[in-house]
Motif scaffolding. Structure first.
Motif, PDB file in Angstrom:
ATOM      1  N   LEU A  39       0.834  -1.093  -0.002  1.00  0.00           N
ATOM      2  CA  LEU A  39      -0.123  -0.025   0.016  1.00  0.00           C
ATOM      3  C   LEU A  39       0.531   1.360  -0.069  1.00  0.00           C
ATOM      4  CD1 LEU A  39      -2.977  -0.889   2.620  1.00  0.00           C
ATOM      5  CD2 LEU A  39      -2.975  -1.196  -0.039  1.00  0.00           C
ATOM      6  N   ARG A  40       1.935   0.867   0.945  1.00  0.00           N
ATOM      7  CA  ARG A  40       2.678   2.409   0.537  1.00  0.00           C
ATOM      8  C   ARG A  40       3.294   2.516  -0.997  1.00  0.00           C
ATOM      9  NH1 ARG A  40       4.725   6.984   3.062  1.00  0.00           N
ATOM     10  NH2 ARG A  40       6.826   7.317   2.024  1.00  0.00           N
ATOM     11  N   ARG A  41       3.533   1.654  -1.230  1.00  0.00           N
ATOM     12  CA  ARG A  41       4.315   1.832  -3.044  1.00  0.00           C
ATOM     13  C   ARG A  41       3.537   2.214  -3.843  1.00  0.00           C
ATOM     14  NH1 ARG A  41       6.727  -3.174  -1.569  1.00  0.00           N
ATOM     15  NH2 ARG A  41       4.716  -4.132  -2.735  1.00  0.00           N
ATOM     16  N   MET A  42       1.532   1.806  -3.396  1.00  0.00           N
ATOM     17  CA  MET A  42       0.888   2.415  -4.586  1.00  0.00           C
ATOM     18  C   MET A  42       1.107   4.035  -3.969  1.00  0.00           C
ATOM     19  SD  MET A  42      -1.896  -0.704  -3.885  1.00  0.00           S
ATOM     20  CE  MET A  42      -3.059   0.232  -5.408  1.00  0.00           C
ATOM     21  N   TRP A  43       0.967   4.341  -2.695  1.00  0.00           N
ATOM     22  CA  TRP A  43       0.625   5.861  -2.089  1.00  0.00           C
ATOM     23  C   TRP A  43       1.830   6.246  -3.124  1.00  0.00           C
ATOM     24  CZ3 TRP A  43      -0.782  10.197  -1.378  1.00  0.00           C
ATOM     25  CH2 TRP A  43      -0.090  11.029  -0.657  1.00  0.00           C
ATOM     26  N   GLU A  44       3.604   6.359  -3.335  1.00  0.00           N
ATOM     27  CA  GLU A  44       3.834   6.645  -4.068  1.00  0.00           C
ATOM     28  C   GLU A  44       4.083   6.192  -5.488  1.00  0.00           C
ATOM     29  OE1 GLU A  44       7.126   3.889  -3.004  1.00  0.00           O
ATOM     30  OE2 GLU A  44       7.293   4.980  -0.959  1.00  0.00           O
ATOM     31  N   LYS A  45       3.206   5.855  -6.250  1.00  0.00           N
ATOM     32  CA  LYS A  45       2.669   6.311  -7.822  1.00  0.00           C
ATOM     33  C   LYS A  45       2.176   7.054  -7.339  1.00  0.00           C
ATOM     34  CE  LYS A  45       4.154   0.898  -8.323  1.00  0.00           C
ATOM     35  NZ  LYS A  45       3.450  -0.114  -9.241  1.00  0.00           N
ATOM     36  N   ARG A  46       0.444   6.747  -7.114  1.00  0.00           N
ATOM     37  CA  ARG A  46      -0.198   7.997  -6.938  1.00  0.00           C
ATOM     38  C   ARG A  46       0.201   9.976  -6.543  1.00  0.00           C
ATOM     39  NH1 ARG A  46      -3.035   4.190  -3.059  1.00  0.00           N
ATOM     40  NH2 ARG A  46      -2.697   5.743  -1.607  1.00  0.00           N
ATOM     41  N   GLN A  47       1.529   9.759  -5.202  1.00  0.00           N
ATOM     42  CA  GLN A  47       1.747  10.506  -5.592  1.00  0.00           C
ATOM     43  C   GLN A  47       2.703  11.482  -6.999  1.00  0.00           C
ATOM     44  OE1 GLN A  47       4.678  12.026  -2.045  1.00  0.00           O
ATOM     45  NE2 GLN A  47       4.421  10.341  -1.842  1.00  0.00           N
ATOM     46  N   ARG A  48       3.390  10.536  -7.054  1.00  0.00           N
ATOM     47  CA  ARG A  48       3.836  11.073  -8.904  1.00  0.00           C
ATOM     48  C   ARG A  48       3.070  11.355 -10.086  1.00  0.00           C
ATOM     49  NH1 ARG A  48       7.634   6.565  -7.497  1.00  0.00           N
ATOM     50  NH2 ARG A  48       5.933   5.322  -9.302  1.00  0.00           N
ATOM     51  N   GLY A  49       1.409  10.949 -10.089  1.00  0.00           N
ATOM     52  CA  GLY A  49       0.104  11.102 -10.825  1.00  0.00           C
ATOM     53  C   GLY A  49       0.195  11.806 -10.503  1.00  0.00           C
ATOM     54  N   TYR A  50       0.012  12.439  -9.128  1.00  0.00           N
ATOM     55  CA  TYR A  50      -1.307  13.814  -9.037  1.00  0.00           C
ATOM     56  C   TYR A  50       0.400  14.901  -9.517  1.00  0.00           C
ATOM     57  CZ  TYR A  50      -4.341  11.764  -5.790  1.00  0.00           C
ATOM     58  OH  TYR A  50      -5.481  11.048  -5.125  1.00  0.00           O
ATOM     59  N   ARG A  51       0.969  14.593  -9.050  1.00  0.00           N
ATOM     60  CA  ARG A  51       2.110  16.261  -9.389  1.00  0.00           C
ATOM     61  C   ARG A  51       2.123  15.717 -11.047  1.00  0.00           C
ATOM     62  NH1 ARG A  51       6.114  13.865  -4.713  1.00  0.00           N
ATOM     63  NH2 ARG A  51       5.732  14.710  -3.136  1.00  0.00           N
ATOM     64  N   SER A  52       2.593  14.849 -11.593  1.00  0.00           N
ATOM     65  CA  SER A  52       2.390  14.941 -12.918  1.00  0.00           C
ATOM     66  C   SER A  52       0.858  15.763 -13.788  1.00  0.00           C
ATOM     67  CB  SER A  52       2.693  13.358 -13.718  1.00  0.00           C
ATOM     68  OG  SER A  52       1.236  12.770 -13.134  1.00  0.00           O
ATOM     69  N   MET A  53      -0.312  15.982 -12.707  1.00  0.00           N
ATOM     70  CA  MET A  53      -1.338  15.978 -12.897  1.00  0.00           C
ATOM     71  C   MET A  53      -1.368  17.642 -12.866  1.00  0.00           C
ATOM     72  SD  MET A  53      -4.205  13.832 -12.632  1.00  0.00           S
ATOM     73  CE  MET A  53      -4.037  12.969 -11.768  1.00  0.00           C
ATOM     74  N   GLY A  54      -0.269  17.877 -11.621  1.00  0.00           N
ATOM     75  CA  GLY A  54      -0.545  19.191 -11.224  1.00  0.00           C
ATOM     76  C   GLY A  54      -1.283  19.724  -9.501  1.00  0.00           C
ATOM     77  N   TYR A  55      -1.302  18.565  -9.197  1.00  0.00           N
ATOM     78  CA  TYR A  55      -1.508  18.924  -7.783  1.00  0.00           C
ATOM     79  C   TYR A  55      -0.027  18.862  -7.003  1.00  0.00           C
ATOM     80  CZ  TYR A  55      -5.820  17.412  -8.950  1.00  0.00           C
ATOM     81  OH  TYR A  55      -7.057  17.205  -9.620  1.00  0.00           O
ATOM     82  N   ARG A  56      -0.592  19.750  -5.756  1.00  0.00           N
ATOM     83  CA  ARG A  56       0.227  20.252  -4.449  1.00  0.00           C
ATOM     84  C   ARG A  56      -0.021  19.333  -3.630  1.00  0.00           C
ATOM     85  NH1 ARG A  56       0.032  23.724  -0.489  1.00  0.00           N
ATOM     86  NH2 ARG A  56      -2.282  24.072  -1.751  1.00  0.00           N
ATOM     87  N   ILE A  57       1.033  18.273  -3.399  1.00  0.00           N
ATOM     88  CA  ILE A  57       0.899  17.599  -2.187  1.00  0.00           C
ATOM     89  C   ILE A  57       1.787  17.990  -0.827  1.00  0.00           C
ATOM     90  CG2 ILE A  57       1.360  15.675  -0.795  1.00  0.00           C
ATOM     91  CD1 ILE A  57       1.520  14.614  -4.213  1.00  0.00           C
ATOM     92  N   GLY A  58       0.612  18.339   0.764  1.00  0.00           N
ATOM     93  CA  GLY A  58       0.838  18.739   1.180  1.00  0.00           C
ATOM     94  C   GLY A  58       0.592  18.633   2.548  1.00  0.00           C
TER      95      GLY A  58
END
Length: 58
Positions: A39-58
Protein backbone atom coordinates in the motif's frame (compact mmCIF):
# COMPACT_ATOMS: atom_id res chain seq x y z
CA UNK A 1 -10.04 0.20 -3.21
CA UNK A 2 -6.35 1.11 -3.47
CA UNK A 3 -5.36 2.69 -6.76
CA UNK A 4 -1.92 3.16 -8.24
CA UNK A 5 -2.40 3.26 -12.02
CA UNK A 6 -2.21 6.83 -13.34
CA UNK A 7 -5.12 6.36 -15.77
CA UNK A 8 -7.50 5.34 -12.98
CA UNK A 9 -6.25 8.19 -10.81
CA UNK A 10 -6.88 10.69 -13.62
CA UNK A 11 -10.39 9.33 -14.10
CA UNK A 12 -11.28 9.60 -10.40
CA UNK A 13 -9.80 13.10 -10.09
CA UNK A 14 -11.55 14.21 -13.28
CA UNK A 15 -14.90 13.25 -11.79
CA UNK A 16 -14.21 15.53 -8.83
CA UNK A 17 -13.65 18.47 -11.18
CA UNK A 18 -17.01 18.18 -12.93
CA UNK A 19 -18.98 21.41 -12.77
CA UNK A 20 -21.66 21.60 -10.10
CA UNK A 21 -23.71 24.54 -8.89
CA UNK A 22 -22.01 26.15 -5.90
CA UNK A 23 -18.76 24.18 -6.17
CA UNK A 24 -15.74 26.45 -6.23
CA UNK A 25 -12.82 24.32 -5.02
CA UNK A 26 -11.72 20.71 -5.19
CA UNK A 27 -9.68 19.15 -2.40
CA UNK A 28 -8.52 15.56 -2.62
CA UNK A 29 -7.85 13.74 0.63
CA UNK A 30 -5.91 10.54 0.13
CA UNK A 31 -5.43 8.08 2.98
CA UNK A 32 -2.27 5.97 3.21
CA UNK A 33 -1.56 2.81 5.20
CA UNK A 34 2.14 3.24 5.96
CA UNK A 35 2.28 -0.09 7.77
CA UNK A 36 1.82 -2.21 4.65
CA UNK A 37 4.63 -2.20 2.04
CA UNK A 38 2.39 -2.79 -1.00
CA UNK A 39 0.00 0.00 0.00
CA UNK A 40 2.96 2.32 0.65
CA UNK A 41 4.27 1.67 -2.89
CA UNK A 42 0.83 2.40 -4.33
CA UNK A 43 0.81 5.72 -2.47
CA UNK A 44 4.21 6.58 -3.92
CA UNK A 45 2.84 5.94 -7.42
CA UNK A 46 -0.24 8.07 -6.70
CA UNK A 47 1.99 10.93 -5.54
CA UNK A 48 3.80 10.89 -8.88
CA UNK A 49 0.43 10.84 -10.65
CA UNK A 50 -0.92 13.77 -8.64
CA UNK A 51 2.22 15.81 -9.28
CA UNK A 52 2.17 15.10 -13.02
CA UNK A 53 -1.41 16.46 -13.08
CA UNK A 54 -0.27 19.65 -11.34
CA UNK A 55 -1.50 18.96 -7.81
CA UNK A 56 0.39 20.12 -4.74
CA UNK A 57 0.85 17.53 -2.01
CA UNK A 58 1.16 18.85 1.46
Amino acid sequence: MPVSWKGTLQQYVGRLHRAHVGKTDVRIIDFVDDGHPALRRMWEKRQRGYRSMGYRIG
